[in-house]
Design an enzyme around this catalytic site. Sequence first.
Site, PDB file in Angstrom:
ATOM      1  CB  SER A 150      -1.138   0.031   1.875  1.00  0.00           C
ATOM      2  OG  SER A 150       0.167  -0.115   2.438  1.00  0.00           O
ATOM      3  CG  ASP A 166      -4.051  -2.902  -1.609  1.00  0.00           C
ATOM      4  OD1 ASP A 166      -5.277  -3.306  -1.966  1.00  0.00           O
ATOM      5  OD2 ASP A 166      -4.687  -3.265  -0.012  1.00  0.00           O
ATOM      6  CG  ASP A 204      -9.743   2.816  -3.760  1.00  0.00           C
ATOM      7  OD1 ASP A 204     -10.958   3.191  -4.260  1.00  0.00           O
ATOM      8  OD2 ASP A 204     -10.043   2.843  -2.245  1.00  0.00           O
ATOM      9  CD  GLU A 232     -12.917  -0.297  -3.423  1.00  0.00           C
ATOM     10  OE1 GLU A 232     -11.272  -0.520  -3.596  1.00  0.00           O
ATOM     11  OE2 GLU A 232     -13.106  -0.215  -2.597  1.00  0.00           O
ATOM     12  N   GLY A 241     -11.131  -6.848   1.753  1.00  0.00           N
ATOM     13  CA  GLY A 241     -11.505  -7.623   2.964  1.00  0.00           C
ATOM     14  C   GLY A 241     -12.285  -8.782   3.284  1.00  0.00           C
ATOM     15  CB  ALA A 242     -11.528 -11.687   1.433  1.00  0.00           C
ATOM     16  CB  SER A 288      -7.671  -8.101   9.400  1.00  0.00           C
ATOM     17  OG  SER A 288      -7.813  -6.935   8.224  1.00  0.00           O
TER      18      SER A 288
HETATM   19  P1  13P Z   1      -9.047  -7.537   5.084  1.00  0.00           P
HETATM   20  O1  13P Z   1      -8.570  -6.415   6.301  1.00  0.00           O
HETATM   21  O2  13P Z   1     -10.171  -8.089   5.300  1.00  0.00           O
HETATM   22  O3  13P Z   1      -7.659  -8.954   5.172  1.00  0.00           O
HETATM   23  O4  13P Z   1      -8.567  -7.287   3.971  1.00  0.00           O
HETATM   24  C1  13P Z   1      -7.797  -6.547   3.224  1.00  0.00           C
HETATM   25  C2  13P Z   1      -7.818  -5.879   1.772  1.00  0.00           C
HETATM   26  O5  13P Z   1      -8.696  -5.563   1.349  1.00  0.00           O
HETATM   27  C3  13P Z   1      -6.072  -5.145   1.699  1.00  0.00           C
HETATM   28  O6  13P Z   1      -6.829  -4.249   0.458  1.00  0.00           O
END
Ligand code: 13P
Length: 324
Positions: free
Chosen positions: A56, A93, A115, A145, A228-229, A273
């Site tokens: 990122s 990212d 993004d 996105e 966000g997975a 995460s």
């Molecule tokens: P998480 O927070 O669910 O791991 O998602 C990470 C993400 O989408 C980074 O772009």
Amino acid sequence: MYNYRELGLVNTREMFQKAYKEQYAVPAFNFISIEQYNAIIDAAAEKRSPVILLASPNLHKQLGYEMVARVVQAGTDRLKNMDMEIPVALHLDHGMSFEQCVAAVENGFSSVMIDGSALPFEENIALTKRVVEYAHERDVTVEGELGVLSGAEEEGDENRGESSYTDPAMVEEFVKRTGVDCLAVSVGTCHGLVKLKVNDDGTLPELRYDLIEDMQKRLPGFPLVLHGASTIRPEWVDMINQYGGKVEQAVGIPEEQIEKAVKMAVCKVNIASDGWICALANTRRILAENPGAIDSRVFTLKNRPILKELYEHKIEIMGSQQKY
Ligand code: 13P
């Protein structure tokens, strides 16, 4: 200045074509430390899985693009020395501006995300198209996105408020007008540690597979991306709290839901995460168990195999093992 090929990297185009056809997703892992990066490469080699390294703009602030490129090259060299023909992409990212994307490409990134999801539709199209034109001239792939995923992406980020699902008709128009190579869509996942609102009966809501299906019908062969997975394993949250942390709430995306999505048009799944909390929980535990430690290697060395196991498990969930 680097060209990504000099760093032993590939762009994401062929990775996604194969993943779409064979119904799996390429795992995309954020990294913020050397041992985490090493664990990702260890896992990809062990499982013979393609991998997308997510860096990122905050990683650039922490290390600088030059250092990111050098570290990544050390990993791809290691694969080459093992005679492993595993495709590795380095992807920006959540690039937030044209300038950030240019800086990443000039420093050897093989893929970038722009993004523009917080912008009005037409402005998102204009910005994304500009990045696509620049990147494609250099054979770098681009992710856009559309739709808003709530939650904070990293420590210190602002929570983006309410999520809004991505409209499949807008996806079709967006992809056709911008020429993006893949698109992050909002179908029920979310950044941060609280991803889902538990139903009144205690069950968890499902991802919106109907939206994914609709997008797939409109754009056959086009790769979708899930941000966000993360699963947010309760045992790591408990470990963080047991050793002095204070994480009050955490609900992740059940792995069965990811397994189902990767058999559809989802070809890239982002995980940050799970890596953060796995490393942090174990760091807290190891420091508590070694109160006399005077050197951070007491946890960095132990965290590498623990993280490797996590990434190997993620590769299995995405179905990308033994593909090369
Ligand atoms: P998480 O927070 O669910 O791991 O998602 C990470 C993400 O989408 C980074 O772009």
